[in-house]
Design a protein around this motif. Structure first.
Motif, PDB file in Angstrom:
ATOM      1  N   SER A  95       4.896  51.218  32.609  1.00 37.40           N
ATOM      2  CA  SER A  95       4.948  51.393  34.068  1.00 37.40           C
ATOM      3  C   SER A  95       5.305  52.807  34.499  1.00 37.40           C
ATOM      4  O   SER A  95       5.261  53.122  35.687  1.00 37.40           O
ATOM      5  N   ARG A  96       5.642  53.660  33.568  1.00 37.64           N
ATOM      6  CA  ARG A  96       6.064  55.012  33.952  1.00 37.64           C
ATOM      7  C   ARG A  96       4.857  55.877  34.328  1.00 37.64           C
ATOM      8  O   ARG A  96       3.734  55.645  33.858  1.00 37.64           O
ATOM      9  N   THR A  97       5.138  56.890  35.152  1.00 41.02           N
ATOM     10  CA  THR A  97       4.152  57.937  35.406  1.00 41.02           C
ATOM     11  C   THR A  97       4.378  59.071  34.410  1.00 41.02           C
ATOM     12  O   THR A  97       3.448  59.536  33.759  1.00 41.02           O
ATOM     13  N   PRO A 161      11.044  49.707  36.895  1.00 39.38           N
ATOM     14  CA  PRO A 161      10.279  49.395  38.113  1.00 39.38           C
ATOM     15  C   PRO A 161      11.208  49.087  39.281  1.00 39.38           C
ATOM     16  O   PRO A 161      12.227  48.397  39.126  1.00 39.38           O
TER      17      PRO A 161
END
Ligand code: SF4
Length: 257
Positions: A95-97, A161
């Protein structure tokens, strides 16, 4: 930095009740408090707590699984950063950028350890940006430090998140990187910002209010460690800024002369 400049910064931060203008303040001599006898109760006045066994054990256990120890290769902050960038050891990788490795000099005297990247940190790949980061920068200035003089890292390198609390398995998966950073940087003093980093570095599950106000000796190198509130908390609870300032002065007094 002059005292007048520091006063102006503190006033802007909303700290109006700092009363630690004693001879051992940030311009004074370092207090060489003796380690406390294990088993004796700890008070705020003692300042230096006996090396917490739990913290040392935690550091030792982490050291056994640090990337450098396992690989047998020479690890630098640069190579460690690359390992973190490719890490998929927990679900946060999905989920990380960006990973947020941390930033600062390779051999910084000061190391600040926050909790986990927030939205802006995730987008920019940098620690402590946004309002909480600005507040931290102001506090550093009040200590006479430029931000680029200190190393700033987080316990988790990827954003949970919706900024939820870090999960135990995530902290466990990521702790090897923080330990390796500490081993490589060898700071002269560390400050844990917030509950999760405080608990991780002291190896306890006590509340932050119980952990702050004293000095721990972290790991085999006995690095002085002070625990305080996270700047994001201070944005919600500005009345506690004075406590943080007091903690930062305590950390400052641990630096060698
Ligand atoms: Fe790896 Fe840490 Fe990111 Fe999890 S939080 S994927 S362990 S770098």
């Amino acid at each position: 930095m002059s005292e007048m400049d520091r006063d102006a910064i503190l006033k802007e931060m909303g700290i109006t009740q700092w009363v630690l203008r004693d001879p051992n303040g940030i311009d004074g001599p370092v207090i060489a408090s003796p380690p406390e006898i294990p088993g004796e109760p700890v008070t705020q006045q003692d300042e230096v707590e006996a090396s917490p066994v739990s913290a040392e054990v935690a550091a030792t256990e982490q050291a056994e699984s640090s990337p450098g120890e396992n690989s047998g290769q020479i690890v630098t902050l640069g190579s460690l950063r690359s390992q973190v960038a490719d890490c998929t050891a927990c679900d946060l990788a999905g989920s990380r950028t960006h990973t947020v490795f941390g930033e600062g000099p390779d051999q910084a005297d000061w190391m600040f350890v926050g909790e986990a990247p927030g939205q802006q940190e995730d987008l920019q790949g940098k620690p402590f940006v946004g309002r909480a980061g600005s507040l931290l920068t102001q506090m550093l200035l009040a200590l006479g430090l430029k931000r680029e003089q200190v190393f700033i890292a987080n316990t988790l390198k990827c954003r949970p998140p919706n900024n939820r609390d870090p999960q135990p398995q995530e902290l466990k998966a990521c702790e090897q990187y923080l330990l390796a950073q500490i081993e490589l940087i060898q700071p002269k003093v560390m400050v844990a910002l917030g509950r999760f980093s405080a608990q991780a570095l002291t190896g306890t599950e006590q509340s932050l209010s119980r952990l702050r106000g004293r000095v721990y000796q972290y790991g085999p190198a006995q690095i002085p460690l002070v625990v305080t509130y996270h700047p994001a908390y201070l944005l919600r609870q500005p009345a506690d800024k004075g406590k943080v300032w007091s903690d930062l002065l305590l950390a400052h007094r641990q630096l060698p002369v």
